[in-house]
Design an enzyme around this catalytic site. Sequence first.
Site, PDB file in Angstrom:
ATOM      1  N   SER A 280      11.646  20.043   0.547  1.00 19.17           N
ATOM      2  CA  SER A 280      11.474  18.792   0.876  1.00 19.17           C
ATOM      3  C   SER A 280      12.844  18.089   1.540  1.00 19.17           C
ATOM      4  O   SER A 280      13.838  18.581   1.445  1.00 19.17           O
ATOM      5  CB  SER A 280      11.428  17.589  -0.166  1.00 19.17           C
ATOM      6  OG  SER A 280      12.369  17.172  -0.778  1.00 19.17           O
ATOM      7  N   ASP A 281      12.526  17.228   2.701  1.00 18.45           N
ATOM      8  CA  ASP A 281      13.732  16.520   3.252  1.00 18.45           C
ATOM      9  C   ASP A 281      14.234  15.803   2.176  1.00 18.45           C
ATOM     10  O   ASP A 281      13.575  15.397   0.974  1.00 18.45           O
ATOM     11  CB  ASP A 281      13.218  15.701   4.316  1.00 18.45           C
ATOM     12  CG  ASP A 281      14.316  15.397   5.497  1.00 18.45           C
ATOM     13  OD1 ASP A 281      15.470  15.257   4.711  1.00 18.45           O
ATOM     14  OD2 ASP A 281      14.201  15.155   6.503  1.00 18.45           O
ATOM     15  N   TRP A 282      15.349  14.901   2.219  1.00 20.92           N
ATOM     16  CA  TRP A 282      15.992  14.169   1.173  1.00 20.92           C
ATOM     17  C   TRP A 282      15.137  12.902   1.219  1.00 20.92           C
ATOM     18  O   TRP A 282      15.289  11.947   1.763  1.00 20.92           O
ATOM     19  CB  TRP A 282      17.387  13.803   1.338  1.00 20.92           C
ATOM     20  CG  TRP A 282      18.308  14.899   1.085  1.00 20.92           C
ATOM     21  CD1 TRP A 282      19.501  14.832   0.537  1.00 20.92           C
ATOM     22  CD2 TRP A 282      18.332  16.622   1.419  1.00 20.92           C
ATOM     23  NE1 TRP A 282      20.058  16.109   0.064  1.00 20.92           N
ATOM     24  CE2 TRP A 282      19.338  16.804   0.746  1.00 20.92           C
ATOM     25  CE3 TRP A 282      17.581  17.207   1.939  1.00 20.92           C
ATOM     26  CZ2 TRP A 282      19.615  18.504   0.673  1.00 20.92           C
ATOM     27  CZ3 TRP A 282      17.501  18.666   1.523  1.00 20.92           C
ATOM     28  CH2 TRP A 282      18.552  19.258   1.072  1.00 20.92           C
TER      29      TRP A 282
END
Length: 802
Positions: A280-282
């Site tokens: 995932s992106d942050w």
Amino acid sequence: MRSELAYTAALVSYIGAAGAVWNHNDYLYSPTPDEIPNPDTTGLQWEDAFARASDFVSQLTTEEKVGLVSGADGPCVGNIGPIDRLNFTGLCIQNGPLALEQGTYSSVFPAGITIAATWDKNVAYERGNQMAAEFRGKGSQVVLGPVAGPLGRSGLGGRNWEGFSPDPYLTGQLFTETIVGIQDRGVQACAKHFIGNEQETQRQASKNEDGTTIESVSSNIDDRTMHELYLWPFQQAVKAGVASVMCSYNRLNQTYGCQNSKALNGLLKGELGFQGYVMSDWGATHSGAFAINAGEDMDMPGTASFGPVFFNQNLIQSVKNGSVSMDRLDDMCRRIMTPYFHLNQGKGFPAMDPVNKELNALLFSSPDNYEYNYTYGPVANVDVRGDHGAKIRQQAANGVVLLKNTNNTLPLKSPKQIAVFGNDAGDFTNGMSVFYFNGVGNYEYGVLAAGGGSGSGLFTYVVSPLEAIKQRAGFQDKTLVQYVLNNSAIIEENSPYLQALLPSSPDVCLVFLKSWATEGEDRTTLHLDWNGDEVVEKIASRCPNTVVVTHSSGINILPWADNPNVTAILAAHLPGQEAGNSIVDVLWGDVNPSGHLPYTIAKQQSDYSFAPIQNSTDLQHTDDPTAWQADFKEGVLIDYRHFDYYNKAVQYEFGYGLSYTTFSIGEDLSITPLFTGDLSSLPADAKVIPGGNPNLWEALYSISCTVKNTGEVPGAAVPQLYLNIPTDETQEVSAVNVLRGFEKVHLQPGESRKVTFDLTRRDISHWDVARQQWAIPSGEMQAHVGFSSRDFRVTGAFNPMQ
């Protein structure tokens, strides 16, 4: 429960361009098929590493498995904790696409947009390989890069500079070379952001004045556009063996990218055969079991500092109650560990630089709070730069695009009086870091060597243009270098600064201007920042030999381009730490410019209205949780495809770039089929491997021609192949021409060289929505070879289906 994506209805929908009907309702929630199941990895093409990963995972407890897929506090931007009893020291995941963002004594390389302007696959590989050497030297197993999303649908995109080009073919080639360069060093690449991540405005959910959650913008993309534009470079990345793919913040056809089973399980893992892991992106994870079953394999950063924690202890409970099966958890772990073993990261990989603790503590959490005991090397501030400064200088110079050069103004010929203007010419005044978009950030003074946000870097040094000009001009021969770096002072009416500096015309006036861009916000204009256009007009009104250099995140409108006193224009993009040296090398002719535009420069900003950033003004006070909708109505017609389809004039076309020499392409164009017998429209069925159906990658035609340096100095040509692929009955709109080949060819004066382009089945196909296949259309295809999208020198034709 929301299903994977309102995609099935959109499969049969097409775009609103050129009279076709766009039906927004096709992209809204409606009854959809059941969630697409996650295809388990089988380690295709990584068989030995997969066996080792499977053995490793078989020894883990449930808690250890959950720890392997869940981010934790630690010394890096992203951290997977160690498992000491199995001698696994964890994963250190670091930004970013142009530098080790948290790295002391590390290099800041040219941005992706600069590498795109080189049109040089070797440069892309070299840069990726050198970056990976620095990440490895600092003990980081994973590079968060390179970037193919955003692709660059809109020139206003705040992060376009991190990637390469709005053309999927050019991006695909350079994206892939970067990945191979990184992983050849034994470091994992992470291809990002998957997918449709084309604006920063409302990229994440927000709350209105009443506390109502307003969801992230939804990128509404039809199936053909998805395949022919946005998925294209990721397909090449998967074929190249990329270790991981980062899912994006935005919604895709109403469903968040990191829990979108059509995108992750259906397209990426199913159709493309991706064997690695989805990270995932942050803060882009919005659920636990739902996201996991939809295809997300690793949650980052997995800590409360970025919002709710959906993995970790919650995942243990999900496994216990059966909402996530143990088989799925095992698959997640195998996907993470297979690239680790494939790249031999468990053998002799350097320990982390201890300075990571201090840098990370400034941004996230104290080392005293770490749950895990990480392993550090014996020495802090390890210098990993090597000879990369010299390479960065060359790479950036190769990415300079010479747009105008009236009467051979350049290269400079020993000018005795040089005037330097503009807020981009000097050294930084607010420090050398553009670390994060809420840090030093949008600075007015100093050369723009990188953009802002997590894709930036921590400069050890930067060479400004002014300093490099002083060094290059020298003072022993009485060369006079004078300057004014304050744009406001320059454009002031009856400016005393100009009157003092320009009592008579210098030999050359060098104007350095810039356009800022950063993660977290989109650009508001394509014009130069800080009154740049006014600066050019003011200087050119007094100096008949005005040379303009732009350092920019991408497209700039140049309303003064035809001013006769503007004798030369150079687009130098974002060059990294050797900014001044690289541009001076070109100005004085030590390097012959060979860059070409990786985008189109239009006459005016309104000409780009086909791909707008979703207007925030109309929606900033909305009460509708799903109000943010970005309809990609233009379909495949972005950048030069749009301008060609509508036959619009442009200032400088895609692929354009001048040189200090001249080139020709001979009339000996040859088109050779590489297959025997009849060719089918559809590829033969075959087991999916990384990259999809292997028959898509079969070379079907070879096109060759001869390129010659007809000038008097050595230089590098970039012959480009464009195809006119016929529109079949399933498509109402197709691009007039699409890029399908390019090579950078270095030639001495008078030297000729044969250049060959191989065309795969995918290269000569459209995506057939009804048949869900790449299909070769019937009819004659034209092949054009030239030096830009509007400078064709030779043309041939072939008909694959005859």
